[in-house]
Design an enzyme around this catalytic site. Structure first.
Site, short mmCIF file in Angstrom:
data_model
loop_
_atom_site.label_atom_id
_atom_site.label_comp_id
_atom_site.label_asym_id
_atom_site.label_seq_id
_atom_site.Cartn_x
_atom_site.Cartn_y
_atom_site.Cartn_z
N HIS A 72 -1.22 5.61 -0.95
CA HIS A 72 0.04 5.05 -0.45
C HIS A 72 0.05 4.92 1.07
O HIS A 72 0.83 4.16 1.62
CB HIS A 72 1.23 5.88 -0.94
CG HIS A 72 1.60 5.57 -2.35
ND1 HIS A 72 2.87 5.72 -2.87
CD2 HIS A 72 0.85 5.08 -3.38
CE1 HIS A 72 2.89 5.35 -4.14
NE2 HIS A 72 1.67 4.97 -4.48
N VAL A 76 -0.30 0.52 3.10
CA VAL A 76 0.79 0.10 3.99
C VAL A 76 0.28 0.14 5.42
O VAL A 76 0.08 1.21 5.99
CB VAL A 76 2.01 1.03 3.83
CG1 VAL A 76 3.15 0.56 4.72
CG2 VAL A 76 2.45 1.08 2.37
N ASP A 80 -3.52 4.88 8.25
CA ASP A 80 -3.12 5.29 9.60
C ASP A 80 -2.10 6.43 9.61
O ASP A 80 -1.45 6.68 10.62
CB ASP A 80 -2.55 4.08 10.36
CG ASP A 80 -1.31 3.52 9.66
OD1 ASP A 80 -0.90 4.05 8.60
OD2 ASP A 80 -0.73 2.54 10.18
N PRO A 169 1.21 -1.80 -5.20
CA PRO A 169 1.39 -2.42 -6.53
C PRO A 169 2.43 -1.66 -7.36
O PRO A 169 2.41 -0.43 -7.41
CB PRO A 169 -0.01 -2.29 -7.17
CG PRO A 169 -0.95 -2.09 -6.03
CD PRO A 169 -0.18 -1.40 -4.95
#
Ligand SMILES: *[C@@H]1O[C@H](CO)[C@@H](O)[C@H](O)[C@H]1NC(C)=O
Ligand SMILES: *[C@@H]1O[C@H](CO)[C@@H](O)[C@H](O)[C@H]1NC(C)=O
Length: 301
Positions: A72, A76, A80, A169
């Site tokens: 996750h 996005v 990072d 997703p």
């Protein structure tokens, strides 16, 4: 493979096809390399491993949760550590997004690891690299494959709740939507990605049922293995997206069969895909920063 309907599950190890998707897409290391901390923090990998081992010993399900946290994060804005930021004046935390709310977990374990690393080598090891190493160590601890983790990621200076809502997703996405999401990350150029996505979605529904613990693999729910695929072949897949893997695409059906029959093939593909996913848009050089506390920017308000 023990996955759960909601990633609260015993082992919702994002698995199998996970690899497949990345295998095709993203062969390079993105400027990262496994020896990155060998001089600056020689004990970094050992510290992460030992703290993940303690956390998984306390609760087996944490292994799956830590794999999902890396996933996750990477989907996005790249890998990072944006997913770790809490709300603050300038940050709307990704923790409140549909895919994450009431289901994403493992932050306390990351905090513990960060404290230990800051003690050993202040300001050196990024939160994004902690997530990548913790995902690998978690996988091994529940019986999955080993892979070398390329390192050298830096931490973001922001978060994206929109990205978290849109780029991960979802369980009810159509196949074309899922393929589009993978392509945007450079992970798609084959139908392999479709199966990758289905597997990811599975462990991580966008919302709902977050208090239900539902092993997707009732046969071996605390171990990283290929029972997930064997179950699908036996007509015991829990979700419609399981069935779709077998019935809607010849290529994903072939993968399901191949992984069900050959656990080593599955492990090999999984490991390669985790490396590829970990390479999504890392911040390197002087971009971003090395956070002192993974939950907030160094210059926070
Ligand atoms: C962050 O703040 C927003 C309001 O600005 C709120 O809707 C959201 O639930 C908060 N997120 C978390 C994780 O607390
Ligand atoms: C998918 O699920 C989300 C969240 O529950 C919902 O808002 C959306 O309308 C659903 N989309 C479809 C196409 O069913």
């Amino acid at each position: 493979m023990a996955t759960s309907m909601v990633c609260l599950v015993a082992l919702c190890l994002v698995s199998p096809l996970l690899l497949a998707g990345a295998v095709v897409g993203n062969p390079g290391y993105g400027g990262l390399f496994p020896q990155f901390y060998d001089h600056s923090c020689p004990k970094a990998k050992e510290i992460v491993h030992s703290m993940v081992a303690q956390a998984v010993a306390r609760e087996t399900r944490m292994a799956a949760s830590l794999v999902r946290l890396h996933f996750h994060d990477c989907f996005v804005k790249g890998c990072d550590a944006s997913v770790l930021l809490d709300n603050s004046t300038n940050i709307v935390s990704e923790k409140g997004s549909n895919p994450n709310r009431n289901s994403i977990r493992g932050f306390e374990v990351v905090d513990e690891i960060k404290v230990a690393l800051e003690t050993a080598c202040p300001g050196t090891v990024s939160c994004a690299d902690i997530l990548a190493l913790a995902a690998r160590d978690s996988t091994i601890l529940v019986g999955g494959p080993y892979w070398e983790v390329p390192l050298g990621r830096r931490d973001s200076l922001g978060a994206s709740i929109q990205g978290s809502n849109n780029d991960i997703p979802a369980p009810n996405n159509t196949l074309p939507t899922i393929i589009t999401k993978f392509k945007r990350l450079g992970l798609a150029d084959s139908t392999l990605d479709v199966s990758f996505a289905a597997q990811l979605r599975q462990g991580c529904p966008r919302s709902g049922g977050d208090n239900n613990l539902f092993p997707l693999d009732a046969v071996s729910s605390t171990k990283f293995d290929n029972f997930y695929f064997k179950n699908i072949l036996a007509g015991r897949g829990l979700l419609s997206s399981d069935e779709v893997l077998l019935t809607k695409s010849a290529e994903t059906a072939a993968l399901v069969k191949a992984y069900a029959n050959d656990v080593h093939l599955f492990f090999q593909h999984f490991a390669q895909s985790m490396v590829n996913m970990g390479n999504i848009s890392p911040l390197t050089g002087s971009k971003g920063e090395i956070r002192k506390n993974c939950r907030r920017l160094n210059n926070f308000h």
